[in-house]
Each structure stands twice: as structure tokens, then as C-alpha cells.
Design a protein around this motif. Structure first.
Motif, PDB file in Angstrom:
ATOM      1  N   PRO A  28       1.064  -1.283  -0.216  1.00  0.00           N
ATOM      2  CA  PRO A  28      -0.263  -0.148  -0.141  1.00  0.00           C
ATOM      3  C   PRO A  28       0.939   1.180  -0.070  1.00  0.00           C
ATOM      4  O   PRO A  28       1.659   1.300   1.063  1.00  0.00           O
ATOM      5  CB  PRO A  28      -0.949  -0.541   0.782  1.00  0.00           C
ATOM      6  N   PRO A  29       0.028   2.035  -0.328  1.00  0.00           N
ATOM      7  CA  PRO A  29       1.218   3.259  -0.984  1.00  0.00           C
ATOM      8  C   PRO A  29       1.301   4.245   0.444  1.00  0.00           C
ATOM      9  O   PRO A  29       0.913   5.259   0.411  1.00  0.00           O
ATOM     10  CB  PRO A  29       0.480   4.193  -1.963  1.00  0.00           C
ATOM     11  N   ASN A  30       1.235   3.774   1.834  1.00  0.00           N
ATOM     12  CA  ASN A  30       0.848   4.529   2.957  1.00  0.00           C
ATOM     13  C   ASN A  30       2.318   5.549   3.208  1.00  0.00           C
ATOM     14  O   ASN A  30       3.250   4.795   2.483  1.00  0.00           O
ATOM     15  CB  ASN A  30       0.725   4.010   4.313  1.00  0.00           C
ATOM     16  N   PRO A  31       2.720   5.998   3.352  1.00  0.00           N
ATOM     17  CA  PRO A  31       3.706   7.356   4.264  1.00  0.00           C
ATOM     18  C   PRO A  31       4.841   6.239   4.499  1.00  0.00           C
ATOM     19  O   PRO A  31       5.927   6.884   4.212  1.00  0.00           O
ATOM     20  CB  PRO A  31       3.908   8.248   5.466  1.00  0.00           C
ATOM     21  N   ILE A  32       4.760   5.159   5.028  1.00  0.00           N
ATOM     22  CA  ILE A  32       6.070   4.750   5.332  1.00  0.00           C
ATOM     23  C   ILE A  32       6.603   3.803   4.504  1.00  0.00           C
ATOM     24  O   ILE A  32       7.385   4.081   4.171  1.00  0.00           O
ATOM     25  CB  ILE A  32       5.288   3.464   6.898  1.00  0.00           C
ATOM     26  N   PHE A  33       5.584   2.937   3.596  1.00  0.00           N
ATOM     27  CA  PHE A  33       6.462   2.111   3.166  1.00  0.00           C
ATOM     28  C   PHE A  33       6.779   3.736   2.244  1.00  0.00           C
ATOM     29  O   PHE A  33       8.010   3.104   1.513  1.00  0.00           O
ATOM     30  CB  PHE A  33       5.090   1.242   2.239  1.00  0.00           C
ATOM     31  N   PHE A  34       5.953   3.714   1.619  1.00  0.00           N
ATOM     32  CA  PHE A  34       6.314   4.829   0.550  1.00  0.00           C
ATOM     33  C   PHE A  34       7.790   5.950   0.894  1.00  0.00           C
ATOM     34  O   PHE A  34       9.179   5.864  -0.124  1.00  0.00           O
ATOM     35  CB  PHE A  34       5.915   6.635   0.428  1.00  0.00           C
ATOM     36  N   THR A  35       8.123   6.370   1.898  1.00  0.00           N
ATOM     37  CA  THR A  35       9.299   7.176   2.386  1.00  0.00           C
ATOM     38  C   THR A  35      10.342   5.857   2.571  1.00  0.00           C
ATOM     39  O   THR A  35      11.550   6.301   2.232  1.00  0.00           O
ATOM     40  CB  THR A  35       8.865   7.226   3.989  1.00  0.00           C
ATOM     41  N   LEU A  36      10.425   4.449   3.027  1.00  0.00           N
ATOM     42  CA  LEU A  36      11.527   3.899   2.607  1.00  0.00           C
ATOM     43  C   LEU A  36      11.949   3.119   1.570  1.00  0.00           C
ATOM     44  O   LEU A  36      12.826   3.753   0.956  1.00  0.00           O
ATOM     45  CB  LEU A  36      10.885   2.517   3.668  1.00  0.00           C
ATOM     46  N   LEU A  37      10.662   3.034   0.710  1.00  0.00           N
ATOM     47  CA  LEU A  37      11.278   2.743  -1.212  1.00  0.00           C
ATOM     48  C   LEU A  37      12.178   4.223  -0.872  1.00  0.00           C
ATOM     49  O   LEU A  37      12.903   4.266  -2.174  1.00  0.00           O
ATOM     50  CB  LEU A  37      10.237   2.413  -1.491  1.00  0.00           C
TER      51      LEU A  37
END
Length: 353
Positions: A28-37
């Protein structure tokens, strides 16, 4: 971290790459996954990227819990928050002290004006009664400024005490930010700085050094069989054993998970191999037993990879070579030492002990 002041075109390209990867990983494009990637795409923190790659390549993949753990470790450190809070408090105290000093300065300035008035009044006084009244006014004003000075001194002393306390809290927060709470070892937050310092010494004085990465063999099996509390005891045991079997300025670091780094200053490649082999033997010779239950856990082994400094090395390239050597040790059956020397160390590409 959190510095994303990039050119518009670069930001767009990174955004495109991140969205494509999120889709391919079904995340999911949530802030945690998005920021890590996003951070991974920037390639500016090797340790973050390693944790992220390990999680992505693990059997369970990058779960929400693991993503949060990586995010907290690398991007949101509680000790750093405390440092920021203490710094803000320190600035507030300093501002209050400055205002108090300015106010005191005004009081002294007003007192000087009053004394000037008294001088002029004394010149014009024509009776003892007038002089008595003027003297009483001077004494009262003098006592008032004395009281004010004492209050200011008390405030400044109190502010000094608060600043001293904050300094101690900031120092404790700085230590916490770079200390692994489980083992008490330095954590990898400061490892790159340590390596860079040794690289600078190598450039200036040709002082060689080595880096070892050590990994506990089959650690997941230990956790699955005995539980994470026993796993924590194993980690502390390995940390103690490594620490007690290095000397001088050698530094043991909790690199992450079941992995440790050992920095060996003023050590050539051949000497580093000897140290790594000694550490491996010390761990494998131990027989473990739980103090509470008396349950025997048997033996334990570690795999080690070693790399020595090269002329063109950066902290990331040296870490990468040590990690490659560690992977070779794992592929050779574990419980062994593998080294990847620089060209100046040996004509061989690898060495097994």
C-alpha cells in the motif's frame, strides 16, 4: 534524513520508480512504505537499504510491522527526539537569561539617572531636613537595586543549574542514540563515522585497518525453537564473547538483528584473519545452558566475513566487501571465516580458514 530538496525532474523520476516498485511488491502507498522506498531509491544510507533488502527478500516479505521497525530505527530515533526537545528547552532558558540581564541593565541605568538627580538636588538643598530626606531616598533606591541584583543572581544561578542538567541529558541522549539497548554495544548509527575516521587516518598515515562482519548461524531456528527471550540471551552472550576477545582500540558494534561488526584499527589483512578465526573458535567452543531451568542449548556457531581497507574505499564499499565475504562464509556451510582482500593484500580473491 528527511532532506528531500531535490531538483523537480529528479523528484519526479524517483516518484515514478517508487510507485512502480510499490505496485510490483503489492504494498500500500502509505507514508511508511513510500518513505522507505523513496530513501532506498536515493541510495544514501547503506544500512537502511540493507535492512530493507533483507526484509524484502525474507520469507514473509516486508510486513507493516517490519517496515515500521526499519522506519523507526533509521528515520525516527527516540533519543534524537529527546535531544531536540532538550535543545529547545536550552534555547528557551538562554532567552530568559538574556531578557533578565537586559532588564537588570535597565534597572542599573535607571539607578544611575536617579543618582544624578540626587546630586543636583543636594546642590540645591538648603536645610538639614532636605539632606536627610534625600539621603533616605538614596538609601532606599540602593536597597532596591541590591534586592534586584540578588534576585537576578539567584535566577542566573538557577538557569545555570538547568543548563548543566540539560547538558547532561543531551549527552545521555547522544549516547542512547548510538547505543544498542539490548547488548550495550555501540549501534551502527555511528559505524560509518568510525570507518570514515579510520579512512582519513589511512589516507594521511597509511594506517591500515580491517572490518569484520559476524552473523550468528541459524539464529531464526534458535528463536523459533526457544523463543525470543532466549534469543536475546544468545545475542548478549555473543556480544560479551566478542568484546572479551578483542583488545586495545578494537570496537564491537551491534550491526543489526543477529549481525555484529568488529572494527580493527592498525591491523593488516592477515592479522584480521587471525582475529576473526579466534573469535569463531571462542564462540564454537562454548556450550550454552539456561541459568533458570538448567536446560542445555548445546553449541553455537558464527560465520564471519572480513575486508581490509583499500585505496579507493568509502565506508559503503568497505561494508559491502565485508558483507560479500560474510555471504561467502554462509554459502560455504557456515562456522567459517571468509575474506575478500584488496589487490595489495593478495593475488587471491578469497581465502577460507
Amino acid at each position: 534524513m528527511f532532506d528531500y530538496t531535490h531538483e523537480h525532474a529528479q523528484s519526479q523520476e524517483i516518484l515514478r520508480l517508487v510507485l512502480v516498485e510499490l505496485n510490483s511488491l503489492n504494498l500500500p502507498p502509505n507514508p511508511i512504505f513510500f518513505t522507505l522506498l523513496y530513501e532506498r531509491a536515493l541510495k544514501r544510507d547503506a544500512s537502511l537499504n540493507k535492512d530493507l533488502d533483507d526484509a524484502l527478500n525474507s520469507e514473509g516479505g516486508l510486513t507493516a510491522d517490519r517496515a515500521q521497525e526499519i522506519f523507526d530505527t533509521h528515520l525516527l530515533n527516540g533519543a534524537i527526539k529527546e535531544m531536540s526537545k532538550a535543545q529547545n528547552t536550552l534555547l528557551r532558558i538562554i532567552r530568559n537569561v538574556m531578557m533578565q540581564m537586559l532588564n537588570t541593565g535597565n534597572e542599573f541605568s535607571n539607578y544611575a539617572v536617579s543618582l544624578g538627580d540626587f546630586v543636583r538636588k543636594i546642590d540645591r538643598a538648603d536645610s538639614v531636613q532636605d539632606l536627610r530626606l534625600l539621603t533616605a531616598e538614596v538609601i532606599e533606591d540602593s536597597r532596591a537595586i541590591e534586592r534586584s541584583s540578588m534576585e537576578t543572581s539567584d535566577r542566573l544561578t538557577n538557569a545555570g543549574d538547568q543548563i548543566t542538567k540539560l547538558k547532561e541529558e543531551l549527552e545521555a541522549a547522544r549516547r542512547d542514540a548510538r547505543t544498542d539497548p539490548l547488548t550495550g554495544l555501540p549501534n551502527r548509527r555511528g559505524l560509518n563515522d568510525m570507518i570514515q575516521q579510520k579512512i582519513n587516518e589511512f589516507i594521511q598515515n597509511k594506517t591500515e585497518f580491517c572490518l569484520i562482519l559476524a552473523d550468528i548461524d541459524h539464529f531464526k531456528r534458535i528463536n523459533d525453537s526457544y523463543g525470543h527471550l532466549v534469543g536475546d540471551k544468545i545475542l548478549r552472550f555473543v556480544a560479551r564473547t566478542l568484546m572479551s576477545n578483542v583488545k586495545g582500540q578494537d570496537t564491537v558494534i551491534r550491526f543489526g538483528g543477529e549481525e555484529f561488526a568488529i572494527l580493527l584499527p592498525d591491523t593488516r589483512y592477515e592479522g584480521g584473519l587471525v582475529v576473526a578465526q579466534h573469535l569463531r573458535q571462542k564462540i564454537s567452543a562454548a556450550r550454552l545452558r539456561l541459568a533458570e531451568s538448567g536446560r542445555n542449548l548445546g553449541g553455537l556457531t558464527i560465520s564471519l566475513g572480513i575486508a581490509s581497507i583499500g585505496i579507493n574505499d568509502t565506508p559503503d564499499t568497505l561494508l559491502r566487501r565485508a558483507d560479500d565475504a560474510l555471504l561467502l562464509a554462509k554459502s560455504e556451510g557456515r562456522d567459517c571465516v571468509m575474506g575478500i582482500p584488496t589487490k595489495s593484500d593478495s593475488a587471491d580473491t578469497t581465502e577460507i580458514l
